[in-house]
Design an enzyme around this catalytic site. Structure first.
Site, PDB file in Angstrom:
ATOM      1  N   GLU A 271       0.794  -1.223   0.000  1.00 25.66           N
ATOM      2  CA  GLU A 271       0.000   0.000   0.000  1.00 25.66           C
ATOM      3  C   GLU A 271       0.823   1.268   0.000  1.00 25.66           C
ATOM      4  O   GLU A 271       0.482   2.243   0.688  1.00 25.66           O
ATOM      5  CB  GLU A 271      -0.920  -0.012   1.218  1.00 25.66           C
ATOM      6  CG  GLU A 271      -0.211  -0.001   2.577  1.00 25.66           C
ATOM      7  CD  GLU A 271       0.172  -1.362   3.125  1.00 25.66           C
ATOM      8  OE1 GLU A 271       0.484  -1.445   4.325  1.00 25.66           O
ATOM      9  OE2 GLU A 271       0.171  -2.344   2.360  1.00 25.66           O
ATOM     10  N   HIS A 295      -8.379  -4.026  -0.547  1.00 22.88           N
ATOM     11  CA  HIS A 295      -7.568  -4.128   0.675  1.00 22.88           C
ATOM     12  C   HIS A 295      -6.480  -3.065   0.684  1.00 22.88           C
ATOM     13  O   HIS A 295      -6.317  -2.334   1.671  1.00 22.88           O
ATOM     14  CB  HIS A 295      -6.953  -5.526   0.756  1.00 22.88           C
ATOM     15  CG  HIS A 295      -6.135  -5.758   1.979  1.00 22.88           C
ATOM     16  ND1 HIS A 295      -6.641  -6.337   3.118  1.00 22.88           N
ATOM     17  CD2 HIS A 295      -4.831  -5.473   2.266  1.00 22.88           C
ATOM     18  CE1 HIS A 295      -5.704  -6.408   4.047  1.00 22.88           C
ATOM     19  NE2 HIS A 295      -4.593  -5.889   3.543  1.00 22.88           N
ATOM     20  N   GLU A 296      -5.733  -2.965  -0.401  1.00 23.82           N
ATOM     21  CA  GLU A 296      -4.639  -1.990  -0.444  1.00 23.82           C
ATOM     22  C   GLU A 296      -5.174  -0.566  -0.396  1.00 23.82           C
ATOM     23  O   GLU A 296      -4.568   0.318   0.216  1.00 23.82           O
ATOM     24  CB  GLU A 296      -3.774  -2.207  -1.679  1.00 23.82           C
ATOM     25  CG  GLU A 296      -3.200  -3.611  -1.831  1.00 23.82           C
ATOM     26  CD  GLU A 296      -2.479  -4.114  -0.594  1.00 23.82           C
ATOM     27  OE1 GLU A 296      -1.898  -3.300   0.155  1.00 23.82           O
ATOM     28  OE2 GLU A 296      -2.487  -5.336  -0.367  1.00 23.82           O
ATOM     29  N   HIS A 299      -5.970   0.527   3.090  1.00 25.08           N
ATOM     30  CA  HIS A 299      -4.776   0.926   3.841  1.00 25.08           C
ATOM     31  C   HIS A 299      -4.523   2.436   3.763  1.00 25.08           C
ATOM     32  O   HIS A 299      -3.786   2.979   4.598  1.00 25.08           O
ATOM     33  CB  HIS A 299      -3.546   0.191   3.317  1.00 25.08           C
ATOM     34  CG  HIS A 299      -3.273  -1.097   4.006  1.00 25.08           C
ATOM     35  ND1 HIS A 299      -3.110  -1.192   5.379  1.00 25.08           N
ATOM     36  CD2 HIS A 299      -3.098  -2.357   3.522  1.00 25.08           C
ATOM     37  CE1 HIS A 299      -2.852  -2.448   5.706  1.00 25.08           C
ATOM     38  NE2 HIS A 299      -2.850  -3.177   4.601  1.00 25.08           N
ATOM     39  N   GLU A 318      -3.822  -4.206   9.891  1.00 35.25           N
ATOM     40  CA  GLU A 318      -4.403  -5.218   9.018  1.00 35.25           C
ATOM     41  C   GLU A 318      -5.812  -5.658   9.406  1.00 35.25           C
ATOM     42  O   GLU A 318      -6.630  -5.946   8.532  1.00 35.25           O
ATOM     43  CB  GLU A 318      -3.472  -6.431   8.949  1.00 35.25           C
ATOM     44  CG  GLU A 318      -2.128  -6.141   8.306  1.00 35.25           C
ATOM     45  CD  GLU A 318      -2.232  -5.694   6.852  1.00 35.25           C
ATOM     46  OE1 GLU A 318      -3.325  -5.769   6.267  1.00 35.25           O
ATOM     47  OE2 GLU A 318      -1.208  -5.258   6.292  1.00 35.25           O
ATOM     48  N   ASP A 375       8.572  -9.713  10.403  1.00 34.40           N
ATOM     49  CA  ASP A 375       7.893 -10.417   9.318  1.00 34.40           C
ATOM     50  C   ASP A 375       7.159 -11.649   9.839  1.00 34.40           C
ATOM     51  O   ASP A 375       6.207 -12.122   9.216  1.00 34.40           O
ATOM     52  CB  ASP A 375       8.927 -10.818   8.263  1.00 34.40           C
ATOM     53  CG  ASP A 375       8.329 -10.876   6.873  1.00 34.40           C
ATOM     54  OD1 ASP A 375       7.455 -10.053   6.577  1.00 34.40           O
ATOM     55  OD2 ASP A 375       8.741 -11.746   6.089  1.00 34.40           O
ATOM     56  N   TYR A 383      -4.534 -10.299  10.448  1.00 40.29           N
ATOM     57  CA  TYR A 383      -5.504  -9.952   9.416  1.00 40.29           C
ATOM     58  C   TYR A 383      -6.910 -10.399   9.821  1.00 40.29           C
ATOM     59  O   TYR A 383      -7.823  -9.578   9.975  1.00 40.29           O
ATOM     60  CB  TYR A 383      -5.136 -10.605   8.087  1.00 40.29           C
ATOM     61  CG  TYR A 383      -3.910 -10.047   7.415  1.00 40.29           C
ATOM     62  CD1 TYR A 383      -4.029  -9.250   6.277  1.00 40.29           C
ATOM     63  CD2 TYR A 383      -2.628 -10.326   7.869  1.00 40.29           C
ATOM     64  CE1 TYR A 383      -2.916  -8.739   5.625  1.00 40.29           C
ATOM     65  CE2 TYR A 383      -1.507  -9.826   7.239  1.00 40.29           C
ATOM     66  CZ  TYR A 383      -1.650  -9.034   6.112  1.00 40.29           C
ATOM     67  OH  TYR A 383      -0.544  -8.532   5.490  1.00 40.29           O
TER      68      TYR A 383
END
Length: 603
Positions: A271, A295-296, A299, A318, A375, A383
């Site tokens: 994003e 979704h992006e 953001h 998220e 990560d 999410y």
């Protein structure tokens, strides 16, 4: 161009040495030359400091950068060499860059060069693209910005920026900023981002790119061979932006463009403000995978506008974004369509909880990632469990009240960071405490600091998936795939994925051949369908799909697809040897975000 003073007192960020520095950056002037021959970026980063009087030094995050010189600048811009040193090296966090300040210092200019192996940068040869020219793109999330830019690499630290980037004249450069819409003859491009962003939203791409305008504020960048397909696929982009604004307030970034990257991009999308990076694996031809774009886009509010303070608070990005994404899709395509997305998401969440362990603290929303690569927090917990919490809240207070809360939340904390503790206080003050017993009925602590999925998670169902389940039952009772075919002609990608997930694991190669003859799964151009199909072919030894599987693994770099497919391959009798052979050939096509996971899995 001075960003607003944060009103949220954030906890220390365990993933940034700069988090503890009292001196903060406020504006970046970046000057870089892109060298495709040596796979390096070289130039300088000039940082204006917000409060240089606050300490005797300023600290930056770096990883694998060559720092050639550092200069202090006074208010008139006069440079003076500055003393600096690099701290101890960490494989994940890199090295802290400490720079001494003087009383008259207002800015620092850091001259540096990236390593050819910089983890954020992927350099692609022409054969790895859709055209005839090389390509470069960055992936800065979560803490990879420090591999191509000395910065204060914490999501809780925001800055504005300008940049001058020099590239080969036949290529176009783009950034997460105001962008050109066509290349020039000089190869010199200038960028400006006037809204403050954290370092993980810094982005750069260089390639043989063209632009197609979709509306007054939306458009698509892609390689020439890909642009017509992408323009068709994303025709509803302006409708998505308008739907998002109707839900949660004005879009604050002026332009919303997409850049379709080569297939080695490790994520579905990223994003980056004003320029979302997307994978070509969503170019299904029927606009069936565009929920990723929703979704992006979401953001732009949850993440880019109000940002998680540290990576332990990642669910604040998220979880809200998944909920928002599905509200956009419902607005555009109806409740039944959004219900399919919710069911697929809940199925993925159950799978993740089973894989991690239902009692694991890694299934909490508030993560504890100190000492680990952030990560590792990029799972369905942040999410889908985050989205499920909002669904539970919606069920208790109703959509109108929840929508009002979310819209005011985005407006109140625009261009700021938010940590979990502060958000919970805000939630209680603005919503929960206004109704006695509401927090207890929500079981808030079970959601945020408890394992697994709380018992009060709303049930999820899909009317359209019920028809798919009926087809699966018919198949089990002896109906042939060919006989099922007429009833499946209007199925979306989501229905096919649900169908494939519902197939029993005991099917023989012959039975898969009948399914393939009826529905052409092996030759599908839809990456979601292929990723759901190939584990069945591997388990049954359906050799007719082997070539397609290997071709997919060699060319697609999206980690979401690669990990389950390599795992399925490794579980077969000759799988480890096959997996290692394919991976050795495919690894140069993968980004470091993907190889960081796959190296441990396959090698």
């Amino acid at each position: 161009m001075t960003p607003p003073s944060p009103s949220v007192a954030l906890p220390a960020d365990p993933h940034s040495a700069a988090s503890g520095s009292p001196v903060r950056v406020q504006h970046l002037a970046l000057a870089l030359t892109v060298d495709f021959d040596h796979h390096t970026l070289a130039g300088s980063a000039t940082w204006q400091l917000a409060n240089p009087e606050a300490g005797s030094e300023v600290v930056f995050d770096t990883r694998d950068l060559t720092i050639e010189a550092v200069e202090r600048l006074d208010a008139a811009g006069h440079p003076t060499p500055a003393d600096f040193f690099l701290g101890a090296a960490s494989a994940t966090l890199g090295q802290a860059l400490h720079v001494a300040l003087a009383l008259d210092t207002t800015a620092l200019r850091i001259h540096y060069r990236t390593a050819p192996t910089a983890a954020a940068l992927q350099w692609l040869a022409p054969a790895q693209t859709a055209g005839t020219q090389p390509f470069l793109f960055t992936q800065s999330q979560a803490i990879l910005a420090r591999t191509w830019l000395p910065c204060q690499d914490s999501p809780g630290i925001r800055f504005t920026y300008e940049a001058s980037v020099r590239v080969p004249p036949h290529l176009l450069a783009l950034m997460s900023a105001e962008n050109p819409q066509q290349r020039n003859d000089s190869g010199a491009y200038h960028f400006r981002m006037t809204q403050p962003i954290p370092a993980y939203l810094m982005a750069l791409a260089v390639g043989d790119l063209e632009f197609a305008q979709l509306s007054h504020r939306t458009g698509i960048y892609a390689e020439p061979a890909t642009l017509p397909t992408a323009t068709h696929e994303f025709a509803d982009l302006e409708k998505m932006v308008a739907a998002a604004e109707q839900l949660y307030g004005p879009y604050r970034w002026e332009q919303y463009d997409l850049l379709v990257l080569p297939p080695s991009f490790p994520f579905g999308g990223m994003e980056n403000p004003r320029l979302t990076f997307v994978t070509p694996t969503i170019l299904a031809g029927d606009r069936s995978l565009t929920s990723l774009i929703a979704h992006e886009l979401a953001h732009s509010w949850s993440g880019n506008l109000v940002t998680n303070g540290t990576w332990n608070d990642f669910w604040l990005n998220e979880g809200f974004t998944v909920y928002f994404e599905r509200r956009i899709m419902e607005h555009l395509y109806g409740r039944e369509y959004a219900d399919m997305l919710q069911v697929l998401g809940r199925d993925a969440l159950h799978h993740t909880i089973a894989e991690i362990g239902a009692g694991s603290p890694d299934t909490h929303l508030r993560l504890q990632l100190a000492g680990r690569d952030p990560d590792e927090g990029l799972t369905e917990i942040t999410y889908e469990k985050g989205c499920s919490l909002l669904l539970a809240l919606e069920a208790l207070v109703g959509r109108p009240r929840l929508d009002t809360f979310i819209k005011e939340y985005f407006a109140r904390f625009s261009f700021q960071a938010m940590d979990t503790a502060t958000f919970l206080d805000y939630l209680r003050t603005e919503l929960l405490n206004k109704e006695p017993g509401l927090e207890g009925r929500l079981q808030l602590s079970d959601w945020v600091d408890g394992p697994g999925l709380p018992a009060n998670a709303p049930a999820i169902a899909s009317h359209r998936f019920a028809a798919v389940d009926q087809a699966l039952a018919q198949l089990q009772s002896g109906t042939s795939p060919a006989e099922l075919q007429p009833g499946t002609s209007e199925w979306s990608s989501h229905e096919w994925v649900h169908f494939l997930h519902g197939l029993p694991p005991t099917l023989s190669a012959g039975e898969l051949a009948q399914l393939d003859a009826a529905f052409e799964f092996t030759t599908s151009g839809n990456a979601e369908i292929l990723t759901a199909w190939f584990p069945h072919t591997l388990l049954a030894g359906y050799a007719a799909a082997d070539e397609a599987l290997e071709n997919f693994l060699r060319h697609v770099g999206r980690r979401k697809f690669l990990v389950p497919l390599y795992r399925a391959l490794l579980a077969t009798p000759d799988g480890p040897a096959r997996a290692r052979k394919i991976y050795a050939e495919a690894r140069p096509n993968y980004h470091s975000v993907a190889t960081g996971t796959l190296d441990a899995l396959v090698v």
